[in-house]
Motif scaffolding. Structure first.
Motif, short mmCIF file in Angstrom:
data_model
loop_
_atom_site.label_atom_id
_atom_site.label_comp_id
_atom_site.label_asym_id
_atom_site.label_seq_id
_atom_site.Cartn_x
_atom_site.Cartn_y
_atom_site.Cartn_z
N ALA A 174 0.82 -1.22 0.00
CA ALA A 174 0.00 0.00 0.00
C ALA A 174 0.85 1.26 0.00
O ALA A 174 0.57 2.19 -0.76
N PRO A 175 1.90 1.36 0.82
CA PRO A 175 2.77 2.54 0.69
C PRO A 175 3.78 2.31 -0.42
O PRO A 175 4.18 1.17 -0.70
N MET A 176 4.17 3.38 -1.07
CA MET A 176 5.25 3.30 -2.06
C MET A 176 5.94 4.64 -2.13
O MET A 176 5.41 5.67 -1.71
N GLN A 177 7.15 4.61 -2.67
CA GLN A 177 7.90 5.84 -2.91
C GLN A 177 7.82 6.12 -4.40
O GLN A 177 8.19 5.28 -5.22
N ARG A 178 7.37 7.32 -4.74
CA ARG A 178 7.08 7.64 -6.13
C ARG A 178 8.34 8.02 -6.91
O ARG A 178 9.15 8.83 -6.47
N LEU A 179 8.45 7.41 -8.10
CA LEU A 179 9.46 7.80 -9.08
C LEU A 179 8.76 8.52 -10.22
O LEU A 179 7.67 8.13 -10.63
N ARG A 180 9.37 9.55 -10.75
CA ARG A 180 8.81 10.28 -11.88
C ARG A 180 9.93 10.64 -12.84
O ARG A 180 11.12 10.46 -12.52
N ALA A 181 9.59 11.13 -14.01
CA ALA A 181 10.60 11.51 -15.00
C ALA A 181 11.58 12.49 -14.38
O ALA A 181 11.18 13.49 -13.78
N GLY A 182 12.87 12.20 -14.50
CA GLY A 182 13.91 13.07 -13.97
C GLY A 182 14.30 12.75 -12.54
O GLY A 182 15.31 13.29 -12.06
N SER A 183 13.55 11.88 -11.84
CA SER A 183 13.96 11.47 -10.50
C SER A 183 15.34 10.83 -10.57
O SER A 183 15.72 10.24 -11.58
N GLU A 184 16.10 10.94 -9.48
CA GLU A 184 17.42 10.32 -9.43
C GLU A 184 17.54 9.46 -8.18
O GLU A 184 17.00 9.79 -7.12
N GLY A 189 26.77 2.52 -6.27
CA GLY A 189 27.80 3.55 -6.23
C GLY A 189 27.70 4.60 -7.30
O GLY A 189 28.63 5.41 -7.46
N SER A 190 26.60 4.65 -8.03
CA SER A 190 26.45 5.61 -9.13
C SER A 190 25.06 6.25 -9.08
O SER A 190 24.14 5.74 -8.45
N ARG A 191 24.93 7.35 -9.81
CA ARG A 191 23.66 8.08 -9.87
C ARG A 191 22.89 7.66 -11.12
O ARG A 191 23.45 7.63 -12.22
N TRP A 192 21.59 7.36 -10.94
CA TRP A 192 20.73 6.90 -12.03
C TRP A 192 19.56 7.85 -12.18
O TRP A 192 18.94 8.24 -11.19
N ARG A 193 19.24 8.19 -13.42
CA ARG A 193 18.13 9.11 -13.72
C ARG A 193 16.98 8.35 -14.35
O ARG A 193 17.17 7.51 -15.23
N VAL A 194 15.77 8.65 -13.91
CA VAL A 194 14.58 8.00 -14.43
C VAL A 194 14.20 8.60 -15.78
O VAL A 194 14.07 9.82 -15.91
N GLY A 199 3.50 3.36 -23.64
CA GLY A 199 2.98 2.52 -24.71
C GLY A 199 2.85 1.07 -24.30
O GLY A 199 1.75 0.50 -24.31
N HIS A 200 3.95 0.44 -23.94
CA HIS A 200 3.89 -0.93 -23.42
C HIS A 200 3.23 -0.93 -22.05
O HIS A 200 2.46 -1.83 -21.71
N ALA A 201 3.54 0.07 -21.27
CA ALA A 201 2.91 0.34 -19.98
C ALA A 201 2.78 1.86 -19.89
O ALA A 201 3.49 2.59 -20.59
N PRO A 202 1.88 2.36 -19.06
CA PRO A 202 1.59 3.80 -19.12
C PRO A 202 2.70 4.71 -18.61
O PRO A 202 2.86 5.83 -19.11
N GLU A 203 3.48 4.28 -17.61
CA GLU A 203 4.52 5.14 -17.04
C GLU A 203 5.68 4.28 -16.56
O GLU A 203 6.06 4.28 -15.40
N GLN A 204 6.25 3.54 -17.51
CA GLN A 204 7.29 2.57 -17.20
C GLN A 204 8.60 3.27 -16.83
O GLN A 204 9.04 4.20 -17.51
N VAL A 205 9.22 2.80 -15.78
CA VAL A 205 10.47 3.39 -15.29
C VAL A 205 11.66 2.69 -15.95
O VAL A 205 11.77 1.46 -15.89
N THR A 206 12.53 3.45 -16.58
CA THR A 206 13.84 2.98 -16.98
C THR A 206 14.86 3.86 -16.28
O THR A 206 14.54 4.98 -15.85
N LEU A 207 16.10 3.38 -16.17
CA LEU A 207 17.13 4.09 -15.41
C LEU A 207 18.38 4.22 -16.25
O LEU A 207 18.90 3.22 -16.77
N PHE A 208 18.88 5.46 -16.37
CA PHE A 208 20.12 5.69 -17.13
C PHE A 208 21.18 6.26 -16.20
O PHE A 208 20.94 7.20 -15.44
N CYS A 209 22.37 5.66 -16.27
CA CYS A 209 23.53 6.14 -15.52
C CYS A 209 24.53 6.75 -16.51
O CYS A 209 25.15 6.03 -17.30
#
Length: 351
Positions: A174-184, A189-194, A199-209
């Motif tokens: 029930a609780p969650m921590q929200r990720l959104r576009a630009g979240s880091e 040991g590295s920083r990742w940006r959302v 399309g495949h899913a409405p708000e799918q999270v990918t992470l780029f380092c």
């Protein structure tokens, strides 16, 4: 657990290079420093999922959790007692709401006390579908199937299955921590940006380092197969293909030589050629769909023209969803018109 040596295996037809051979099922290996690859089974035709375990030094970040069945819950119990023992799971990050990704999140969060990280739309979809045992859900599916032109026998068979989602996803936290576009987030040991995929899913999270030039790509850009982009009963008027193609533009901006860690198949190099290939694929599908609408046609009739192989009940559902995605894209582009005929089924015709 052992470190995999990255040895690119080039696929000239796809203009990509695979980075490593698949590890033994259910045995994590370190793909690159601090990032472990766990490949586990799925009870579907697509028979595996890649789970990524990020070593944060004093804890673990788990990315995706597998299907919510007894076998996968048992796997996590073995992982917590074995390879992951000695330091806690601090975060469970789920890229999107599909059962092969969110299915075991409730079990894993309950066992470890770790918070769930997701985008808001994906979490809401998962919570809603996992809890919905109402007649309204079934009725929405029946309306959807009849509008698609399915015969009553198949409508009845699909109705009797009820909410299949609940079989693979239970107890979404029930609780969650929200990720959104630009979240880091900081992990391994590295920083990742959302970066959000659609399309495949409405708000799918990918992470780029940027520092490591790695994209954890979820299902958005798979190396060989195309992710399902479909219209579904809970959002019957959507244009998911338009969303998918638009969101691909966010990934073209990434470095050409970045390493992509997908949720299915193998890590690979060749992000931009793969994006170009996905765009070509859907343009070809749109062209074929347009041809099939030369005379008024139902979604089922168009789907049979797009997918000529025999389809079982489950495959038919995915095929109808994809056929509708291409039809809706053409409607939104003003190239096809749609109306509901007297028999209750929608018809599509080229303008």
């Amino acid at each position: 657990m052992a470190l995999l040596a990255l040895a690119p295996d080039r696929d000239p037809a796809a203009e990509i290079a695979y980075a490593a051979a698949p590890p033994e099922q259910d045995h994590p290996v370190e793909l690159v420093e601090g990032i472990w690859w766990l490949r586990t089974r799925l009870p579907f035709a697509l028979d595996h999922i890649n789970i990524w375990l990020l070593d944060d030094g004093d804890s673990w970040t788990v990315i995706d959790t597998g299907y919510g069945d007894e076998a996968t819950r048992a796997l996590w119990d073995r992982m917590l007692a074995g390879p992951l023992a000695g330091k806690p799971v601090a975060r469970v990050l789920v890229t999107h709401f599909h059962p092969d990704h969110l299915g075991c999140a409730g079990h894993l969060c309950a066992r470890t006390g770790a918070p769930l990280l997701m985008s808001r739309t994906e979490w809401l979809m998962g919570r809603m579908l996992s809890l919905d045992d109402s007649g309204l859900f079934v009725a929405a599916g029946e309306r959807f199937d009849r509008r698609a032109g399915l015969p009553e026998e198949i409508v009845g068979q699909r109705r009797e299955r009820g909410n299949l989602y609940r079989r693979g996803v239970r107890d979404v936290p029930a609780p969650m921590q929200r990720l959104r576009a630009g979240s880091e987030i900081v992990a391994a040991g590295s920083r990742w940006r959302v970066i959000i995929g659609e399309g495949h899913a409405p708000e799918q999270v990918t992470l780029f380092c940027e520092e490591r030039n790695i994209l954890i790509g979820a299902d958005q850009i798979l190396p060989r197969i195309t992710p399902v982009v479909g219209v579904w009963p809970m959002t019957p008027e959507n244009d998911p293909l338009g969303d998918f193609v638009t969101s691909l533009g966010r990934f073209v901006l990434l470095p050409e030589d970045c390493l992509v860690l997908p949720s299915h198949e193998r890590p690979y190099y060749g992000l931009r050629p793969r994006i170009a290939d996905l765009r070509r694929h859907h343009e070809e599908r749109l062209g074929r769909t347009l041809e099939l609408c030369g005379e008024p046609a139902t979604a089922l009739e168009v789907t049979k023209g797009l997918f000529t192989r025999p389809l079982d009940l489950q495959q038919l559902g995915f095929a109808i969803a994809e056929g509708l995605a291409h039809l809706h894209a053409l409607v939104h582009q003003g190239r096809v018109e749609r109306w509901t005929a007297e028999d209750g089924a929608d018809r599509f015709r080229t303008l």
